[in-house]
Motif scaffolding. Structure first.
Motif, PDB file in Angstrom:
ATOM      1  N   ALA A 158       0.825  -1.213   0.000  1.00 12.29           N
ATOM      2  CA  ALA A 158       0.000   0.000   0.000  1.00 12.29           C
ATOM      3  C   ALA A 158       0.857   1.261   0.000  1.00 12.29           C
ATOM      4  N   ALA A 159       1.966   1.232   0.698  1.00 15.63           N
ATOM      5  CA  ALA A 159       2.839   2.411   0.771  1.00 15.63           C
ATOM      6  C   ALA A 159       3.519   2.702  -0.567  1.00 15.63           C
ATOM      7  N   ARG A 160       3.554   1.703  -1.455  1.00 16.37           N
ATOM      8  CA  ARG A 160       4.131   1.891  -2.791  1.00 16.37           C
ATOM      9  C   ARG A 160       3.030   1.934  -3.855  1.00 16.37           C
ATOM     10  N   THR A 161       1.835   2.371  -3.451  1.00 15.99           N
ATOM     11  CA  THR A 161       0.707   2.484  -4.378  1.00 15.99           C
ATOM     12  C   THR A 161       0.292   3.941  -4.506  1.00 15.99           C
ATOM     13  N   VAL A 162       0.033   4.359  -5.738  1.00 15.83           N
ATOM     14  CA  VAL A 162      -0.520   5.685  -6.024  1.00 15.83           C
ATOM     15  C   VAL A 162      -1.834   5.479  -6.776  1.00 15.83           C
ATOM     16  N   PHE A 163      -2.908   6.024  -6.237  1.00 13.48           N
ATOM     17  CA  PHE A 163      -4.211   5.998  -6.901  1.00 13.48           C
ATOM     18  C   PHE A 163      -4.426   7.323  -7.620  1.00 13.48           C
ATOM     19  N   THR A 164      -4.830   7.258  -8.882  1.00 10.55           N
ATOM     20  CA  THR A 164      -5.232   8.490  -9.562  1.00 10.55           C
ATOM     21  C   THR A 164      -6.752   8.613  -9.493  1.00 10.55           C
ATOM     22  N   ARG A 165      -7.209   9.859  -9.490  1.00  7.13           N
ATOM     23  CA  ARG A 165      -8.654  10.136  -9.547  1.00  7.13           C
ATOM     24  C   ARG A 165      -8.910  11.144 -10.663  1.00  7.13           C
ATOM     25  N   PHE A 166      -9.833  10.805 -11.543  1.00  2.14           N
ATOM     26  CA  PHE A 166     -10.256  11.711 -12.606  1.00  2.14           C
ATOM     27  C   PHE A 166     -11.319  12.634 -12.012  1.00  2.14           C
ATOM     28  N   VAL A 167     -11.046  13.936 -12.009  1.00  4.60           N
ATOM     29  CA  VAL A 167     -11.938  14.896 -11.351  1.00  4.60           C
ATOM     30  C   VAL A 167     -12.525  15.850 -12.398  1.00  4.60           C
ATOM     31  N   PRO A 168     -13.813  15.676 -12.731  1.00  4.97           N
ATOM     32  CA  PRO A 168     -14.446  16.580 -13.705  1.00  4.97           C
ATOM     33  C   PRO A 168     -14.543  17.999 -13.144  1.00  4.97           C
ATOM     34  N   PRO A 169     -14.714  18.981 -14.029  1.00  8.82           N
ATOM     35  CA  PRO A 169     -14.890  20.358 -13.549  1.00  8.82           C
ATOM     36  C   PRO A 169     -16.264  20.554 -12.918  1.00  8.82           C
ATOM     37  N   GLU A 170     -16.404  21.659 -12.217  1.00 11.91           N
ATOM     38  CA  GLU A 170     -17.702  22.004 -11.638  1.00 11.91           C
ATOM     39  C   GLU A 170     -18.728  22.227 -12.746  1.00 11.91           C
ATOM     40  N   ARG A 171     -18.335  23.020 -13.751  1.00  8.85           N
ATOM     41  CA  ARG A 171     -19.216  23.349 -14.882  1.00  8.85           C
ATOM     42  C   ARG A 171     -18.445  23.156 -16.186  1.00  8.85           C
ATOM     43  N   ALA A 172     -19.153  22.932 -17.280  1.00  5.95           N
ATOM     44  CA  ALA A 172     -18.501  22.704 -18.579  1.00  5.95           C
ATOM     45  C   ALA A 172     -17.617  23.886 -18.965  1.00  5.95           C
ATOM     46  N   GLU A 173     -18.065  25.102 -18.673  1.00  9.75           N
ATOM     47  CA  GLU A 173     -17.294  26.286 -19.062  1.00  9.75           C
ATOM     48  C   GLU A 173     -15.987  26.432 -18.288  1.00  9.75           C
ATOM     49  N   ASP A 174     -15.820  25.643 -17.216  1.00 12.29           N
ATOM     50  CA  ASP A 174     -14.565  25.660 -16.465  1.00 12.29           C
ATOM     51  C   ASP A 174     -13.471  24.840 -17.149  1.00 12.29           C
ATOM     52  N   ALA A 175     -13.862  24.024 -18.114  1.00  4.59           N
ATOM     53  CA  ALA A 175     -12.904  23.140 -18.780  1.00  4.59           C
ATOM     54  C   ALA A 175     -12.161  23.880 -19.886  1.00  4.59           C
ATOM     55  N   GLN A 176     -11.030  23.319 -20.313  1.00  2.00           N
ATOM     56  CA  GLN A 176     -10.193  23.918 -21.347  1.00  2.00           C
ATOM     57  C   GLN A 176     -10.561  23.385 -22.735  1.00  2.00           C
ATOM     58  N   GLY A 177     -10.654  24.259 -23.694  1.00  3.63           N
ATOM     59  CA  GLY A 177     -10.774  23.877 -25.098  1.00  3.63           C
ATOM     60  C   GLY A 177     -11.848  22.856 -25.393  1.00  3.63           C
ATOM     61  N   SER A 178     -11.469  21.771 -26.083  1.00  3.44           N
ATOM     62  CA  SER A 178     -12.447  20.769 -26.507  1.00  3.44           C
ATOM     63  C   SER A 178     -13.041  19.987 -25.340  1.00  3.44           C
ATOM     64  N   TRP A 179     -12.438  20.109 -24.162  1.00  5.28           N
ATOM     65  CA  TRP A 179     -13.048  19.493 -22.971  1.00  5.28           C
ATOM     66  C   TRP A 179     -14.411  20.117 -22.682  1.00  5.28           C
ATOM     67  N   GLN A 180     -14.614  21.375 -23.070  1.00  5.15           N
ATOM     68  CA  GLN A 180     -15.942  21.980 -22.878  1.00  5.15           C
ATOM     69  C   GLN A 180     -16.982  21.218 -23.678  1.00  5.15           C
ATOM     70  N   GLU A 181     -16.680  20.890 -24.929  1.00  3.33           N
ATOM     71  CA  GLU A 181     -17.608  20.103 -25.753  1.00  3.33           C
ATOM     72  C   GLU A 181     -17.823  18.721 -25.151  1.00  3.33           C
ATOM     73  N   TYR A 182     -16.761  18.162 -24.631  1.00  2.65           N
ATOM     74  CA  TYR A 182     -16.849  16.840 -24.014  1.00  2.65           C
ATOM     75  C   TYR A 182     -17.876  16.844 -22.881  1.00  2.65           C
ATOM     76  N   TYR A 183     -17.761  17.836 -22.007  1.00  4.27           N
ATOM     77  CA  TYR A 183     -18.668  17.870 -20.860  1.00  4.27           C
ATOM     78  C   TYR A 183     -20.072  18.340 -21.236  1.00  4.27           C
ATOM     79  N   GLU A 184     -20.212  19.035 -22.341  1.00  2.00           N
ATOM     80  CA  GLU A 184     -21.550  19.342 -22.834  1.00  2.00           C
ATOM     81  C   GLU A 184     -22.263  18.058 -23.265  1.00  2.00           C
ATOM     82  N   ALA A 185     -21.471  17.056 -23.679  1.00  2.00           N
ATOM     83  CA  ALA A 185     -22.031  15.752 -24.041  1.00  2.00           C
ATOM     84  C   ALA A 185     -22.301  14.869 -22.811  1.00  2.00           C
ATOM     85  N   TRP A 186     -21.644  15.185 -21.696  1.00  2.00           N
ATOM     86  CA  TRP A 186     -21.792  14.403 -20.458  1.00  2.00           C
ATOM     87  C   TRP A 186     -22.167  15.320 -19.282  1.00  2.00           C
TER      88      TRP A 186
END
Length: 196
Positions: free
Chosen positions: A43-71
Motif C-alpha cells: 500500500a505504501a508503494r501504491t498511487v491511486f489516480t482520480r479523474f476529477v471533472p470540472p464544476e461546470r462545462a465552461e470551467d474546462a479547457q478547449g475541446s473538454w468543454q464540448e466533451y462535458y456538454e455531451a456528459w
C-alpha cells in the motif's frame, strides 16, 4: 521482471465508474479483487489516480468543454461529491497509499507525479485500473515516454467496451514488448514474494 524500484499506479478506480452513472464501467467490479490483492502487500508503494471533472462545462479547457456538454450529468455541479472518491475497498489503503487528482486522462499532465517518482528512484510501474483504452492508455503511454518500464497485469484493467479492451491489450503486448511486460496479477504477486 524486476520490482526493486517499483510503484503500483492504479488508475481511476472511483465510485463514479463503479456505480450507476453515465460513466458506469460494468467490468470494474470484476477486476477489483486483483487490484486489492496488488495493493494490500504494498500500500505504501501504491498511487491511486482520480479523474476529477470540472464544476461546470465552461470551467474546462478547449475541446473538454464540448466533451462535458455531451456528459452534463458527470459535472461536479450535478454529481454527488463522494462520487469522485475511490471505491471503498481501495479507499481503506489511503494512507499509506497516495492519491493524485487529475482533470484529464493523463496523470502526467502537471509533471508532479513524475517528479515524485523520480525523487524516490522509481523505474518500474505496475499499472492497473480503467479504462484500458482511455485513461490507462494515456497513463501507460506517458510512462513509456518518460522512460519507465511498465508492467501490465491484464486481469487488473477494465473497460466498458469489450472489443476495444481486447484490441488494446493485444496492441500493448505486440507493439511495446521491450518497454512493457504484459502478465497476470499472480505473476506480479509471485515476483514480489520472490524479491521479499
Amino acid at each position: 521482471m524486476n520490482f526493486t524500484n517499483c510503484v503500483h499506479l492504479c488508475v481511476d478506480m472511483q465510485r463514479m465508474f463503479a456505480e450507476e452513472t453515465d460513466w458506469h464501467v460494468e467490468t470494474l467490479a470484476g477486476v477489483l479483487p486483483a487490484i486489492e490483492a496488488l495493493t494490500e502487500p504494498h500500500a505504501a508503494r501504491t498511487v491511486f489516480t482520480r479523474f476529477v471533472p470540472p464544476e461546470r462545462a465552461e470551467d474546462a479547457q478547449g475541446s473538454w468543454q464540448e466533451y462535458y456538454e455531451a456528459w452534463p450529468n458527470m459535472l461536479r455541479e450535478r454529481m454527488a461529491p463522494e462520487m469522485v472518491d475511490l471505491v471503498p475497498s481501495l479507499q481503506r489503503f489511503v494512507p499509506p497509499a497516495a492519491v493524485i487528482d487529475k482533470p484529464v486522462y493523463s496523470p502526467w499532465w502537471s509533471g508532479a507525479l513524475h517528479q515524485q517518482l523520480q525523487a524516490k528512484g522509481v523505474d518500474t510501474l505496475v499499472i492497473t485500473g480503467g479504462e484500458t483504452e482511455v485513461c490507462v492508455l494515456s497513463t501507460l503511454m506517458g510512462a513509456i515516454d518518460l522512460g519507465y518500464h511498465v508492467v501490465l497485469p491484464k486481469d487488473a484493467v477494465c473497460s466498458s467496451a469489450a472489443e476495444t479492451h481486447a484490441a488494446m491489450l493485444s496492441i500493448y503486448a505486440s507493439r511495446f514488448g521491450i518497454q512493457l511486460t504484459a502478465c497476470t496479477t499472480q505473476d506480479v504477486l509471485d515476483q514480489w514474494r520472490r524479491e521479499g
